[in-house]
Design a protein around this motif. Structure first.
Motif, PDB file in Angstrom:
ATOM      1  N   ALA A   1       0.841  -1.189   0.000  1.00  8.53           N
ATOM      2  CA  ALA A   1       0.000   0.000   0.000  1.00  8.53           C
ATOM      3  C   ALA A   1       0.882   1.246   0.000  1.00  8.53           C
ATOM      4  CB  ALA A   1      -0.924   0.008   1.221  1.00  8.53           C
ATOM      5  N   LEU A   2       0.320   2.336  -0.493  1.00 10.86           N
ATOM      6  CA  LEU A   2       1.020   3.618  -0.534  1.00 10.86           C
ATOM      7  C   LEU A   2       0.243   4.649   0.268  1.00 10.86           C
ATOM      8  CD1 LEU A   2       1.955   3.789  -4.338  1.00 10.86           C
ATOM      9  CD2 LEU A   2       3.449   3.128  -2.437  1.00 10.86           C
ATOM     10  N   GLY A   3       0.968   5.615   0.831  1.00 12.56           N
ATOM     11  CA  GLY A   3       0.293   6.648   1.592  1.00 12.56           C
ATOM     12  C   GLY A   3       1.278   7.613   2.209  1.00 12.56           C
ATOM     13  N   TYR A   4       0.873   8.195   3.338  1.00 14.02           N
ATOM     14  CA  TYR A   4       1.701   9.174   4.030  1.00 14.02           C
ATOM     15  C   TYR A   4       1.747   8.866   5.524  1.00 14.02           C
ATOM     16  CZ  TYR A   4       2.538  12.391   0.178  1.00 14.02           C
ATOM     17  OH  TYR A   4       2.984  12.965  -0.995  1.00 14.02           O
ATOM     18  N   THR A   5       2.887   9.160   6.129  1.00 14.13           N
ATOM     19  CA  THR A   5       3.057   9.071   7.572  1.00 14.13           C
ATOM     20  C   THR A   5       3.486  10.435   8.089  1.00 14.13           C
ATOM     21  OG1 THR A   5       3.663   6.725   7.507  1.00 14.13           O
ATOM     22  CG2 THR A   5       4.347   7.983   9.447  1.00 14.13           C
ATOM     23  N   ASN A   6       2.860  10.864   9.174  1.00  8.96           N
ATOM     24  CA  ASN A   6       3.147  12.172   9.755  1.00  8.96           C
ATOM     25  C   ASN A   6       3.723  12.002  11.153  1.00  8.96           C
ATOM     26  OD1 ASN A   6       2.577  15.241   9.373  1.00  8.96           O
ATOM     27  ND2 ASN A   6       1.846  14.798  11.447  1.00  8.96           N
ATOM     28  N   LEU A   7       4.853  12.658  11.431  1.00  4.69           N
ATOM     29  CA  LEU A   7       5.500  12.632  12.739  1.00  4.69           C
ATOM     30  C   LEU A   7       5.354  13.988  13.418  1.00  4.69           C
ATOM     31  CD1 LEU A   7       7.457  11.503  14.956  1.00  4.69           C
ATOM     32  CD2 LEU A   7       9.339  12.355  13.525  1.00  4.69           C
ATOM     33  N   SER A   8       4.835  13.986  14.649  1.00  7.14           N
ATOM     34  CA  SER A   8       4.746  15.186  15.464  1.00  7.14           C
ATOM     35  C   SER A   8       5.570  14.969  16.729  1.00  7.14           C
ATOM     36  CB  SER A   8       3.277  15.478  15.825  1.00  7.14           C
ATOM     37  OG  SER A   8       3.191  16.599  16.689  1.00  7.14           O
ATOM     38  N   PHE A   9       6.590  15.808  16.933  1.00  3.35           N
ATOM     39  CA  PHE A   9       7.487  15.719  18.097  1.00  3.35           C
ATOM     40  C   PHE A   9       7.774  17.151  18.535  1.00  3.35           C
ATOM     41  CE2 PHE A   9      11.622  13.375  19.566  1.00  3.35           C
ATOM     42  CZ  PHE A   9      11.180  13.466  20.885  1.00  3.35           C
ATOM     43  N   PRO A  10       6.747  17.855  19.070  1.00  2.99           N
ATOM     44  CA  PRO A  10       6.862  19.301  19.299  1.00  2.99           C
ATOM     45  C   PRO A  10       7.936  19.709  20.297  1.00  2.99           C
ATOM     46  CG  PRO A  10       4.856  18.410  20.291  1.00  2.99           C
ATOM     47  CD  PRO A  10       5.419  17.334  19.419  1.00  2.99           C
ATOM     48  N   ALA A  11       8.319  18.819  21.212  1.00  2.00           N
ATOM     49  CA  ALA A  11       9.362  19.171  22.175  1.00  2.00           C
ATOM     50  C   ALA A  11      10.730  19.280  21.528  1.00  2.00           C
ATOM     51  CB  ALA A  11       9.404  18.139  23.301  1.00  2.00           C
ATOM     52  N   LYS A  12      10.876  18.700  20.336  1.00  2.00           N
ATOM     53  CA  LYS A  12      12.178  18.695  19.664  1.00  2.00           C
ATOM     54  C   LYS A  12      12.147  19.368  18.298  1.00  2.00           C
ATOM     55  CE  LYS A  12      16.495  17.557  19.760  1.00  2.00           C
ATOM     56  NZ  LYS A  12      17.400  18.184  20.740  1.00  2.00           N
ATOM     57  N   LEU A  13      11.028  19.274  17.589  1.00  2.00           N
ATOM     58  CA  LEU A  13      10.946  19.782  16.221  1.00  2.00           C
ATOM     59  C   LEU A  13       9.958  20.934  16.129  1.00  2.00           C
ATOM     60  CD1 LEU A  13      10.810  16.349  14.352  1.00  2.00           C
ATOM     61  CD2 LEU A  13      12.813  17.815  14.671  1.00  2.00           C
ATOM     62  N   ASP A  14      10.302  21.943  15.336  1.00  2.00           N
ATOM     63  CA  ASP A  14       9.424  23.095  15.161  1.00  2.00           C
ATOM     64  C   ASP A  14       8.224  22.778  14.279  1.00  2.00           C
ATOM     65  OD1 ASP A  14      11.186  24.582  16.665  1.00  2.00           O
ATOM     66  OD2 ASP A  14      12.262  25.397  14.933  1.00  2.00           O
ATOM     67  N   GLN A  15       8.302  21.714  13.506  1.00  2.00           N
ATOM     68  CA  GLN A  15       7.267  21.409  12.535  1.00  2.00           C
ATOM     69  C   GLN A  15       6.920  19.924  12.583  1.00  2.00           C
ATOM     70  OE1 GLN A  15      10.487  21.573   9.039  1.00  2.00           O
ATOM     71  NE2 GLN A  15       8.586  20.666   8.345  1.00  2.00           N
ATOM     72  N   ASP A  16       5.711  19.588  12.118  1.00  2.00           N
ATOM     73  CA  ASP A  16       5.389  18.198  11.858  1.00  2.00           C
ATOM     74  C   ASP A  16       6.102  17.774  10.579  1.00  2.00           C
ATOM     75  OD1 ASP A  16       3.805  18.297  14.060  1.00  2.00           O
ATOM     76  OD2 ASP A  16       1.901  18.210  12.992  1.00  2.00           O
ATOM     77  N   VAL A  17       6.499  16.501  10.526  1.00  2.00           N
ATOM     78  CA  VAL A  17       7.241  15.991   9.374  1.00  2.00           C
ATOM     79  C   VAL A  17       6.385  14.954   8.668  1.00  2.00           C
ATOM     80  CG1 VAL A  17       9.383  14.943   8.586  1.00  2.00           C
ATOM     81  CG2 VAL A  17       9.374  16.344  10.664  1.00  2.00           C
ATOM     82  N   SER A  18       6.196  15.102   7.364  1.00  2.00           N
ATOM     83  CA  SER A  18       5.341  14.211   6.593  1.00  2.00           C
ATOM     84  C   SER A  18       6.172  13.444   5.562  1.00  2.00           C
ATOM     85  CB  SER A  18       4.243  15.013   5.892  1.00  2.00           C
ATOM     86  OG  SER A  18       3.334  14.157   5.236  1.00  2.00           O
TER      87      SER A  18
END
Length: 265
Positions: free
Chosen positions: A37-54
């Motif tokens: 399957a194909l798609g997207y994964t989103n990472l949210s780590f606000p204590a370390k990163l200024d942005q969500d990473v997709s």
């Protein structure tokens, strides 16, 4: 729930089985499934990163079912590096996750399951303005691994396939490799402030616990081919202790949506 408790539950479940006989009967009666399957994964780590990473990602599946038992292996791999934009740095990120799951259908559509998972995010940074920066390229890595247990329930519809919802609890070991914070002010007269999570550098270990939520739909296209889609959220909190200072409930969330096909052998 501690990791030893989760391992104990899994080991106890397996130890009551006559493994040679069980393995032979499982393989003899099993039906196998391979999917992509194909798609997207989103990472949210606000204590370390200024942005969500997709990340654009692929989900590769191998599974087998026999009687009430299920065995599956999943891999989630980023297909293309994600772009990063922090205050002083830019960079690229990649992600990979693997899990192995054993399940038992206890009653009608209800399945209890447990397994082991591992995952890691790799990040490479360079200064946004190299000519004005005193630092060169840096890299970071956030990884987790450990056991999980859960429950799922499946509803089957005559003409619309099946809908499955599940929830699992994971107790993972976190290993982080943090680079130096390039946003720090070197003013010697600045008062010493309490250490913040964003200031941590080097190898840092901790514990990651939390829940995974999953909803999946599978629709038969033929006697052997299935259409499948899955939405999943890993909602984790990381806790660690550095130089006598504790950092608790650091949020780290992964969400993913994938659509693809599976073939039943």
């Amino acid at each position: 729930m501690h990791k030893t408790t989760l391992f104990g539950l899994l080991i106890t479940a397996v130890s009551v089985l006559p493994l040679p006989t069980f393995a032979s009967e499982f393989v003899e009666d099993a039906r196998f499934v391979a999917g992509a399957a194909l798609g997207y994964t989103n990472l949210s780590f606000p204590a370390k990163l200024d942005q969500d990473v997709s990340f654009p990602t692929t989900n590769l599946l191998l599974a087998a079912t026999s009687g009430r038992w299920q065995l599956s292996a999943n891999a989630y791999l980023s297909l293309q590096d994600a772009d990063l934009s922090e205050e002083e740095d830019v960079g690229k990120a990649s992600r990979e996750d693997f899990d192995l799951t054993v399940g038992y259908r206890a009653y009608k559509g209800l399945t209890v399951y447990g397994g082991y998972k591992s995952g890691a995010t790799e990040m490479d940074f360079v200064p946004r303005d190299p000519e004005e920066s005193d630092t060169g390229p840096t890299s970071e890595r956030y990884s987790q691994k450990g056991p999980f247990v859960g429950l799922s329930y499946a509803w089957r519809f005559e003409k619309a396939g099946s809908l499955t919802v599940s929830v699992a609890y994971a107790d993972l070991e976190a290993k982080n490799r943090f680079a130096a914070n390039t946003d720090d002010d070197d003013d010697e007269e600045e008062e010493i402030e309490a250490l913040e999570f964003d200031d941590l550098t080097g190898q840092v270990k901790g514990d990651t616990t939390g829940f995974s939520y999953n909803i999946a739909w599978a629709m038969p296209l033929s006697s052997n081919l299935l259409f499948q889609t899955r939405f999943k959220i890993n909602d984790y909190q990381q806790s660690l202790k550095v130089d006598g200072q504790k950092f608790d409930n650091i949020d780290e969330t992964l969400s993913s949506l994938h659509v693809g096909l599976a073939y039943v052998f």
